[in-house]
Motif scaffolding. Sequence first.
Motif, PDB file in Angstrom:
ATOM      1  N   UNK A 185       0.824  -1.209   0.000  1.00  0.00           N
ATOM      2  CA  UNK A 185       0.000   0.000   0.000  1.00  0.00           C
ATOM      3  C   UNK A 185       0.855   1.255   0.000  1.00  0.00           C
ATOM      4  N   UNK A 186       2.041   1.189   0.609  1.00  0.00           N
ATOM      5  CA  UNK A 186       2.888   2.385   0.702  1.00  0.00           C
ATOM      6  C   UNK A 186       3.280   2.902  -0.686  1.00  0.00           C
ATOM      7  N   UNK A 187       3.304   2.004  -1.677  1.00  0.00           N
ATOM      8  CA  UNK A 187       3.608   2.427  -3.037  1.00  0.00           C
ATOM      9  C   UNK A 187       2.542   3.323  -3.636  1.00  0.00           C
ATOM     10  N   UNK A 188       1.359   3.346  -3.013  1.00  0.00           N
ATOM     11  CA  UNK A 188       0.247   4.179  -3.497  1.00  0.00           C
ATOM     12  C   UNK A 188      -0.009   5.377  -2.588  1.00  0.00           C
ATOM     13  N   UNK A 189       0.925   5.641  -1.682  1.00  0.00           N
ATOM     14  CA  UNK A 189       0.713   6.665  -0.652  1.00  0.00           C
ATOM     15  C   UNK A 189       0.346   8.028  -1.233  1.00  0.00           C
ATOM     16  N   UNK A 190       0.969   8.407  -2.341  1.00  0.00           N
ATOM     17  CA  UNK A 190       0.686   9.730  -2.909  1.00  0.00           C
ATOM     18  C   UNK A 190      -0.765   9.846  -3.369  1.00  0.00           C
ATOM     19  N   UNK A 191      -1.375   8.718  -3.764  1.00  0.00           N
ATOM     20  CA  UNK A 191      -2.777   8.739  -4.185  1.00  0.00           C
ATOM     21  C   UNK A 191      -3.722   8.856  -3.000  1.00  0.00           C
ATOM     22  N   UNK A 192      -3.254   8.429  -1.820  1.00  0.00           N
ATOM     23  CA  UNK A 192      -4.105   8.408  -0.631  1.00  0.00           C
ATOM     24  C   UNK A 192      -3.962   9.664   0.228  1.00  0.00           C
ATOM     25  N   UNK A 193      -2.989  10.503  -0.077  1.00  0.00           N
ATOM     26  CA  UNK A 193      -2.544  11.536   0.855  1.00  0.00           C
ATOM     27  C   UNK A 193      -3.648  12.474   1.327  1.00  0.00           C
ATOM     28  N   UNK A 194      -4.642  12.759   0.491  1.00  0.00           N
ATOM     29  CA  UNK A 194      -5.674  13.739   0.857  1.00  0.00           C
ATOM     30  C   UNK A 194      -6.990  13.094   1.278  1.00  0.00           C
ATOM     31  N   UNK A 195      -6.984  11.782   1.463  1.00  0.00           N
ATOM     32  CA  UNK A 195      -8.177  11.123   2.003  1.00  0.00           C
ATOM     33  C   UNK A 195      -8.310  11.417   3.484  1.00  0.00           C
ATOM     34  N   UNK A 196      -9.499  11.234   4.040  1.00  0.00           N
ATOM     35  CA  UNK A 196      -9.700  11.402   5.478  1.00  0.00           C
ATOM     36  C   UNK A 196      -9.241  10.169   6.246  1.00  0.00           C
ATOM     37  N   UNK A 251      -7.570   6.040   5.628  1.00  0.00           N
ATOM     38  CA  UNK A 251      -7.057   4.967   4.788  1.00  0.00           C
ATOM     39  C   UNK A 251      -7.125   3.675   5.594  1.00  0.00           C
ATOM     40  N   UNK A 252      -7.790   2.673   5.022  1.00  0.00           N
ATOM     41  CA  UNK A 252      -7.921   1.362   5.654  1.00  0.00           C
ATOM     42  C   UNK A 252      -7.095   0.347   4.880  1.00  0.00           C
ATOM     43  N   UNK A 253      -6.285  -0.433   5.589  1.00  0.00           N
ATOM     44  CA  UNK A 253      -5.536  -1.527   4.985  1.00  0.00           C
ATOM     45  C   UNK A 253      -5.782  -2.784   5.808  1.00  0.00           C
ATOM     46  N   UNK A 254      -5.318  -3.926   5.309  1.00  0.00           N
ATOM     47  CA  UNK A 254      -5.567  -5.173   6.023  1.00  0.00           C
ATOM     48  C   UNK A 254      -4.420  -5.636   6.891  1.00  0.00           C
ATOM     49  N   UNK A 255      -3.268  -4.981   6.780  1.00  0.00           N
ATOM     50  CA  UNK A 255      -2.064  -5.464   7.437  1.00  0.00           C
ATOM     51  C   UNK A 255      -1.479  -4.374   8.331  1.00  0.00           C
ATOM     52  N   UNK A 256      -1.153  -4.711   9.568  1.00  0.00           N
ATOM     53  CA  UNK A 256      -0.640  -3.724  10.524  1.00  0.00           C
ATOM     54  C   UNK A 256       0.706  -3.152  10.095  1.00  0.00           C
ATOM     55  N   UNK A 313       2.551   3.302   6.108  1.00  0.00           N
ATOM     56  CA  UNK A 313       1.809   4.471   5.624  1.00  0.00           C
ATOM     57  C   UNK A 313       1.850   5.605   6.624  1.00  0.00           C
ATOM     58  N   UNK A 314       1.668   5.273   7.897  1.00  0.00           N
ATOM     59  CA  UNK A 314       1.704   6.300   8.940  1.00  0.00           C
ATOM     60  C   UNK A 314       3.055   6.990   8.972  1.00  0.00           C
ATOM     61  N   UNK A 315       4.114   6.234   8.737  1.00  0.00           N
ATOM     62  CA  UNK A 315       5.456   6.806   8.722  1.00  0.00           C
ATOM     63  C   UNK A 315       5.636   7.757   7.540  1.00  0.00           C
ATOM     64  N   UNK A 348      -4.986   6.352   9.684  1.00  0.00           N
ATOM     65  CA  UNK A 348      -4.667   5.035   9.140  1.00  0.00           C
ATOM     66  C   UNK A 348      -5.243   3.969  10.069  1.00  0.00           C
ATOM     67  N   UNK A 349      -6.004   3.036   9.507  1.00  0.00           N
ATOM     68  CA  UNK A 349      -6.580   1.949  10.293  1.00  0.00           C
ATOM     69  C   UNK A 349      -6.415   0.628   9.556  1.00  0.00           C
ATOM     70  N   UNK A 350      -6.572  -0.469  10.284  1.00  0.00           N
ATOM     71  CA  UNK A 350      -6.586  -1.789   9.662  1.00  0.00           C
ATOM     72  C   UNK A 350      -7.962  -2.421   9.820  1.00  0.00           C
TER      73      UNK A 350
END
Length: 384
Positions: free
Chosen positions: A154-165, A167-172, A178-180, A189-191
Amino acid sequence: MLLESDNSLDTEVFKVGSGRSTVVVAGPGSTSTVPGLIVSEITSALAKSAPVIRIDVDLSTELMTGLHRAPSLSAAHGPIEGQKISRHEASTNSRLREQSFRKLIGPDVATAIAYAWPGIDNSWIKQYVRASRLARARTVVACASLPQPSHARAVGLASSFAHADVVLVGDEMQARELASVFGRSGPIIETHPALSLGGRSGSPSKKVITTFLPKDDVASLTTLLAAFDAIPEAWIDDYDLQVVMRFADPKVSQLVSSSYHAKHVELIGDAISARDLLALCSASSALGIAEPVLNSPLFSLAVLSGVSTVVLGSSLRPEVGRGYVGGLIAERNRTASLHVALIHALRLAELQFPNPNKWDEFAERIVGDRRQRNSEVQAVIRVS
């Protein structure tokens, strides 16, 4: 898991969004692919409690070539009666696509959800997030966590997610990555387990197909062995077939011993305990189950294992499988149908599929959180 960040627009979004009810869900649309199936299940779960607008975003059709030959088990069940789902198709033209996002995400939209699958074209997500924020809708990106972290993170797509309120992923681990990247200025950021498709062991040296047939079902066994024999001889050392079937008819063992790839076929005719059955399912690369009935304990074990499963049936409308995106359908009496379904199931062997009840839990996480935040805003208004 919740990793919070400082999102300055968060409060304003919920103040403006109070009283809205519609949810928009965008992502892959084809029910021939796992991403498209997951979007369908998320949409269906959300539609149980809110009107939903679904936007199909398929920027490339190459990934879907030939997949129609292995129909999905969950897609065969069709929509749930009474659900309010309006479906639209996004343009492959970037300018027209952004215009349609702005048109569909209107003032009645409370939450806009984008489903991302690492490894395919997700360039549309930036446009979608931008349109959602312009409409002052709460913007959520749900990203699949796949079992190939080296090239599908998911971190490879971080720039696409940057302005969302959110971001949910399945893996801690991916959530922490992403948080970093975002720091305190990015989204929350949540799982959620519905987004995780990892968890099965790595690729084994052998691909093991385990198929369960009714007692003395010589006809189905004949079709199964013919489908397995269709695997090219140059590949067969990578494959094993386990047939679990009680039998008294001597034709059963004769069919197995006379099959072309007999050295790679094991016939299991003894009774198996529930614990051993679960272990057998979990250790298999793909399962085949003939005509499972509603509430079938065997099919339930397959779902619990999260393994890709082929239902061998005489009907393309099986009783089981609603919500299970790891299921496929094969015609029980057609060798080609069964061969294609089993080979496709083996392609999905690295994925561990979510339990169907995870979709309702995911929907409640989205809709329930919206209700809670709207309630908090109304409470603030009353106090002030």
